[in-house]
Write a protein that holds these residues in place. Structure first.
Motif, short mmCIF file in Angstrom:
data_model
loop_
_atom_site.label_atom_id
_atom_site.label_comp_id
_atom_site.label_asym_id
_atom_site.label_seq_id
_atom_site.Cartn_x
_atom_site.Cartn_y
_atom_site.Cartn_z
N GLN A 42 0.83 -1.20 0.00
CA GLN A 42 0.00 0.00 0.00
C GLN A 42 0.87 1.26 0.00
OE1 GLN A 42 -1.96 0.76 3.70
NE2 GLN A 42 -3.58 1.97 2.75
N LEU A 43 1.88 1.27 0.85
CA LEU A 43 2.79 2.43 0.90
C LEU A 43 3.58 2.57 -0.40
CD1 LEU A 43 4.06 2.11 4.58
CD2 LEU A 43 2.40 3.74 3.65
N GLY A 44 3.97 1.44 -0.98
CA GLY A 44 4.68 1.49 -2.27
C GLY A 44 3.83 2.11 -3.36
N TRP A 45 2.56 1.71 -3.44
CA TRP A 45 1.69 2.28 -4.48
C TRP A 45 1.32 3.72 -4.17
CZ3 TRP A 45 1.79 0.55 -9.08
CH2 TRP A 45 2.08 -0.78 -9.31
N ALA A 46 1.28 4.10 -2.89
CA ALA A 46 1.07 5.51 -2.55
C ALA A 46 2.25 6.34 -3.05
CB ALA A 46 0.90 5.67 -1.04
N ALA A 47 3.46 5.81 -2.86
CA ALA A 47 4.66 6.50 -3.37
C ALA A 47 4.60 6.61 -4.89
CB ALA A 47 5.92 5.77 -2.92
N TYR A 48 4.10 5.57 -5.55
CA TYR A 48 4.01 5.59 -7.01
C TYR A 48 2.99 6.63 -7.48
CZ TYR A 48 5.39 3.23 -11.35
OH TYR A 48 5.93 2.91 -12.57
N CYS A 49 1.89 6.78 -6.74
CA CYS A 49 0.90 7.82 -7.07
C CYS A 49 1.53 9.21 -6.95
CB CYS A 49 -0.30 7.73 -6.14
SG CYS A 49 -1.36 6.30 -6.42
N LEU A 50 2.27 9.43 -5.87
CA LEU A 50 2.95 10.71 -5.70
C LEU A 50 4.01 10.94 -6.77
CD1 LEU A 50 3.32 10.79 -1.81
CD2 LEU A 50 1.78 12.17 -3.23
N TYR A 51 4.68 9.87 -7.17
CA TYR A 51 5.66 9.95 -8.25
C TYR A 51 5.00 10.48 -9.52
CZ TYR A 51 8.45 8.18 -12.16
OH TYR A 51 9.15 8.06 -13.34
N TYR A 52 3.85 9.92 -9.87
CA TYR A 52 3.16 10.37 -11.09
C TYR A 52 2.61 11.79 -10.93
CZ TYR A 52 3.79 6.17 -13.74
OH TYR A 52 4.35 5.14 -14.45
N ALA A 53 2.21 12.16 -9.73
CA ALA A 53 1.77 13.55 -9.50
C ALA A 53 2.92 14.52 -9.75
CB ALA A 53 1.22 13.69 -8.09
N LEU A 54 4.11 14.17 -9.28
CA LEU A 54 5.28 15.02 -9.52
C LEU A 54 5.68 15.01 -10.99
CD1 LEU A 54 7.52 14.42 -6.39
CD2 LEU A 54 6.42 16.54 -7.08
N GLN A 55 5.52 13.86 -11.66
CA GLN A 55 5.79 13.80 -13.10
C GLN A 55 4.87 14.76 -13.86
OE1 GLN A 55 8.27 11.98 -14.80
NE2 GLN A 55 8.98 11.79 -12.71
N ALA A 56 3.60 14.77 -13.47
CA ALA A 56 2.64 15.68 -14.11
C ALA A 56 3.02 17.13 -13.83
CB ALA A 56 1.23 15.39 -13.61
N TRP A 57 3.40 17.42 -12.60
CA TRP A 57 3.81 18.77 -12.21
C TRP A 57 4.97 19.23 -13.08
CZ3 TRP A 57 2.26 22.67 -9.12
CH2 TRP A 57 3.18 23.61 -8.71
N SER A 58 5.95 18.37 -13.26
CA SER A 58 7.12 18.71 -14.07
C SER A 58 6.78 18.80 -15.55
CB SER A 58 8.23 17.67 -13.88
OG SER A 58 8.71 17.70 -12.57
N TYR A 59 5.94 17.90 -16.02
CA TYR A 59 5.62 17.84 -17.45
C TYR A 59 4.87 19.09 -17.91
CZ TYR A 59 4.21 15.94 -21.94
OH TYR A 59 4.05 15.73 -23.29
N PHE A 60 4.06 19.63 -17.03
CA PHE A 60 3.28 20.81 -17.41
C PHE A 60 3.95 22.11 -17.02
CE2 PHE A 60 -0.03 17.52 -17.56
CZ PHE A 60 -0.42 17.71 -18.86
N GLY A 61 5.29 22.12 -17.01
CA GLY A 61 6.02 23.37 -16.95
C GLY A 61 6.71 23.72 -15.66
N HIS A 62 6.60 22.92 -14.64
CA HIS A 62 7.25 23.23 -13.37
C HIS A 62 8.47 22.33 -13.19
CE1 HIS A 62 3.68 25.56 -12.43
NE2 HIS A 62 2.97 24.51 -12.79
N GLN A 63 9.47 22.53 -14.00
CA GLN A 63 10.64 21.66 -14.00
C GLN A 63 11.64 22.14 -12.95
OE1 GLN A 63 11.94 21.55 -18.06
NE2 GLN A 63 10.07 20.59 -18.75
N GLU A 64 11.37 21.79 -11.72
CA GLU A 64 12.19 22.23 -10.61
C GLU A 64 13.08 21.09 -10.15
OE1 GLU A 64 9.24 23.33 -7.81
OE2 GLU A 64 8.49 24.98 -9.03
N ALA A 65 14.22 21.44 -9.64
CA ALA A 65 15.18 20.44 -9.16
C ALA A 65 14.61 19.65 -7.99
CB ALA A 65 16.48 21.13 -8.76
#
Length: 196
Positions: A42-65
């Motif tokens: 459950q914790l692993g898949w929660a981390a994967y959800c957050l991973y994709y949320a950050l991928q979306a954040w970066s993909y749509f113009g917020h390419q922060e370190a």
């Protein structure tokens, strides 16, 4: 804009939805059985959800370190949770020295991935120097976990653990497509990400 949206659906939104669905499945399984290895998943898949949320954040113009490093660490967190679940299935509770080694290696690889994208003191997501991607390390750990689950399946004569081992073996090379996307083209990496 429409092309960018269709690419984002393939590489971020659809896999993110599947990660969310699997998070919900493992949440349900944990609530039904209270088995600690379901909590790890459950914790692993929660981390994967957050991973994709950050991928979306970066993909749509917020390419922060910061979001780049966090997404790499969250991806490593998925594999670390699966690794920890292999011990929980065998009722080996607590943490081991190998956990510290793996966390240190994952952190080092995340920093290495970040450093490869720094050009003249400025972080740039596109391009970057040749480096080993976090996905390669994650794939290696997933293959080790597949081996452990296969051993557990043989001991318990369990079809479920065999299927789990096979799915991890299939997932690992799909993660590694990111490493070779520069050689085979970006669509190779996108297809591997989607299938993963």
């Amino acid at each position: 804009l429409q092309e960018r949206m269709s690419v984002s659906i393939g590489i971020i939104i659809v896999p993110g939805i599947f990660a969310l669905l699997l998070f919900l499945v493992f949440t349900y399984l944990y609530q039904q059985s209270r088995e600690p290895y379901f909590r790890a998943w459950q914790l692993g898949w929660a981390a994967y959800c957050l991973y994709y949320a950050l991928q979306a954040w970066s993909y749509f113009g917020h390419q922060e370190a910061v979001s780049f490093i966090l997404s790499k660490l969250l991806l490593a967190g998925v594999a670390l949770a699966i690794y920890h679940s292999t011990r929980l299935v065998q009722e080996q509770h607590g943490y081991h020295w190998s956990d510290l080694v793996l966390v240190t290696a994952a952190t080092g690889l995340a920093v290495h991935n970040y450093a490869a994208h720094v050009e003249g003191g400025v972080f740039q997501l596109q391009g970057g120097h040749p480096h080993v991607e976090m996905e390669v390390g994650v794939a290696g750990l997933l293959l080790f976990c597949a081996f452990r689950f296969w051993q557990i399946a043989r001991q318990r004569d369990s079809l479920g653990f065999r299927l789990l081992a096979v799915s991890l073996v299939l997932w690992a090379p799909l993660l590694m497509t990111r490493q070779f996307a520069a050689f085979f083209g970006n669509s190779f990496g996108v297809m591997g990400n989607f299938l993963g």
